[in-house]
Design a protein around this motif. Structure first.
Motif, short mmCIF file in Angstrom:
data_model
loop_
_atom_site.label_atom_id
_atom_site.label_comp_id
_atom_site.label_asym_id
_atom_site.label_seq_id
_atom_site.Cartn_x
_atom_site.Cartn_y
_atom_site.Cartn_z
N MET A 1 1.05 -1.25 0.07
CA MET A 1 -0.04 0.14 0.02
C MET A 1 0.91 1.27 -0.13
SD MET A 1 -3.17 0.99 -0.33
CE MET A 1 -4.23 -0.51 0.16
N VAL A 2 2.00 1.18 0.71
CA VAL A 2 2.87 2.40 0.76
C VAL A 2 3.44 2.69 -0.73
CG1 VAL A 2 5.01 3.16 1.42
CG2 VAL A 2 3.40 2.08 3.09
N ALA A 3 4.04 1.51 -1.30
CA ALA A 3 4.35 1.63 -2.97
C ALA A 3 3.19 2.29 -3.63
CB ALA A 3 4.61 0.32 -3.26
N ALA A 4 1.91 2.09 -3.33
CA ALA A 4 0.66 2.75 -3.99
C ALA A 4 0.81 4.19 -3.95
CB ALA A 4 -0.52 2.18 -4.00
N VAL A 5 0.87 4.65 -2.59
CA VAL A 5 1.09 6.03 -2.39
C VAL A 5 2.36 6.56 -3.37
CG1 VAL A 5 1.47 7.81 -0.57
CG2 VAL A 5 0.08 5.87 -0.20
N ILE A 6 3.34 6.10 -3.22
CA ILE A 6 4.64 6.52 -4.05
C ILE A 6 4.45 6.76 -5.50
CG2 ILE A 6 6.98 6.00 -4.49
CD1 ILE A 6 7.00 5.03 -1.53
N VAL A 7 3.85 5.79 -6.11
CA VAL A 7 3.62 5.59 -7.60
C VAL A 7 2.40 6.66 -7.86
CG1 VAL A 7 2.50 4.33 -9.34
CG2 VAL A 7 4.27 3.23 -7.53
N PRO A 61 2.19 10.56 5.10
CA PRO A 61 1.74 9.15 5.59
C PRO A 61 2.38 8.04 5.26
CG PRO A 61 0.14 10.45 4.00
CD PRO A 61 1.34 11.16 4.04
N VAL A 62 3.27 8.14 4.35
CA VAL A 62 4.36 7.31 4.21
C VAL A 62 5.17 6.87 5.15
CG1 VAL A 62 6.38 6.33 2.69
CG2 VAL A 62 4.31 6.96 1.77
N ALA A 63 5.91 8.04 5.84
CA ALA A 63 6.80 8.12 6.82
C ALA A 63 5.88 7.58 8.18
CB ALA A 63 7.27 9.45 7.21
N LEU A 64 4.86 8.05 8.31
CA LEU A 64 4.08 7.45 9.55
C LEU A 64 3.78 6.33 9.39
CD1 LEU A 64 2.81 8.81 12.21
CD2 LEU A 64 0.58 9.23 10.80
N ALA A 65 3.49 5.65 8.31
CA ALA A 65 2.95 4.34 8.22
C ALA A 65 4.29 3.35 8.34
CB ALA A 65 2.38 4.02 6.75
N LEU A 66 5.39 3.95 7.93
CA LEU A 66 6.71 2.90 8.07
C LEU A 66 6.94 3.16 9.53
CD1 LEU A 66 8.65 3.98 5.05
CD2 LEU A 66 7.49 1.88 5.32
N VAL A 67 6.90 4.10 10.28
CA VAL A 67 7.05 4.03 11.83
C VAL A 67 6.17 3.20 12.51
CG1 VAL A 67 7.14 5.76 13.64
CG2 VAL A 67 8.25 6.50 11.78
N VAL A 68 4.85 3.28 12.01
CA VAL A 68 3.80 2.53 12.97
C VAL A 68 3.64 1.13 12.50
CG1 VAL A 68 1.44 2.36 13.45
CG2 VAL A 68 2.29 4.56 13.18
N THR A 78 -4.11 1.29 7.34
CA THR A 78 -4.99 2.09 7.43
C THR A 78 -4.60 3.72 7.07
OG1 THR A 78 -6.38 1.15 9.18
CG2 THR A 78 -6.96 3.43 8.85
N ILE A 79 -3.35 3.80 7.89
CA ILE A 79 -2.66 5.18 7.37
C ILE A 79 -2.43 5.05 6.03
CG2 ILE A 79 -0.61 6.62 7.92
CD1 ILE A 79 -0.95 5.50 10.87
N LEU A 84 -3.04 7.17 0.38
CA LEU A 84 -3.38 7.20 -1.01
C LEU A 84 -4.46 7.98 -1.37
CD1 LEU A 84 -2.65 5.45 -3.39
CD2 LEU A 84 -4.40 3.77 -2.89
N VAL A 85 -5.58 7.99 -0.69
CA VAL A 85 -6.60 8.92 -1.25
C VAL A 85 -6.29 10.42 -0.99
CG1 VAL A 85 -8.89 9.57 -0.36
CG2 VAL A 85 -8.38 7.32 -0.13
N LEU A 86 -5.44 10.68 0.03
CA LEU A 86 -5.13 12.14 0.05
C LEU A 86 -4.39 12.64 -1.17
CD1 LEU A 86 -4.90 14.69 2.00
CD2 LEU A 86 -3.03 13.68 2.87
N THR A 87 -3.48 11.73 -1.50
CA THR A 87 -2.26 12.03 -2.46
C THR A 87 -3.03 12.23 -3.84
OG1 THR A 87 -0.40 10.70 -1.17
CG2 THR A 87 -0.03 11.21 -3.62
N SER A 88 -4.08 10.90 -4.03
CA SER A 88 -4.85 11.17 -4.94
C SER A 88 -5.36 12.55 -5.51
CB SER A 88 -5.62 10.12 -5.34
OG SER A 88 -4.95 8.89 -5.33
#
Length: 110
Positions: A1-7, A61-68, A78-79, A84-88
């Motif tokens: 899911m983190v990769a989807a945000v980055i892409v 969100p990516v940094a927060l997801a990786l920390v959590v 969830t983060i 992903l929605v926020l970035t889109s």
């Protein structure tokens, strides 16, 4: 899911800088002065602000997801989904406001 945000952020920024900022809409009124979206400099200034907003909406969100992720994997997913929605949404708004520069565009915040 983190990769989807980055892409999503990469695709949005790629479209922003390769398509919208240099060309934008082709229809310009024959009036002087022309509307703001006819000038590449206005589109580029809007694209700079849009780039910052898309980057922030992806990085946080990516940094927060990786920390959590270690302690709470479900919360990290969830983060990442929210990111992903926020970035889109942010990328879409950046594309729209950079190309057509409506009255409420964030380019006026500079």
């Amino acid at each position: 899911m983190v990769a989807a945000v980055i892409v999503t952020a990469a695709v949005g920024l790629g479209i922003l800088w390769l398509v919208v900022a240099p060309t934008g809409p082709e229809a310009c009124a024959l009036s002087m002065p022309g509307p703001r979206n006819c000038f590449p400099s206005d589109r580029v200034s809007a694209a700079q602000v849009g780039t910052a907003l898309v980057a922030i909406s992806a990085i946080v969100p990516v940094a927060l997801a990786l920390v959590v992720a270690r302690a709470h994997p479900r919360a990290a997913r969830t983060i990442a989904r929210i990111g992903l929605v926020l970035t889109s949404v942010t990328a879409g708004y950046a594309l729209f406001t950079s190309a057509w520069i409506p009255a409420l565009a964030f380019a006026r915040l500079i």
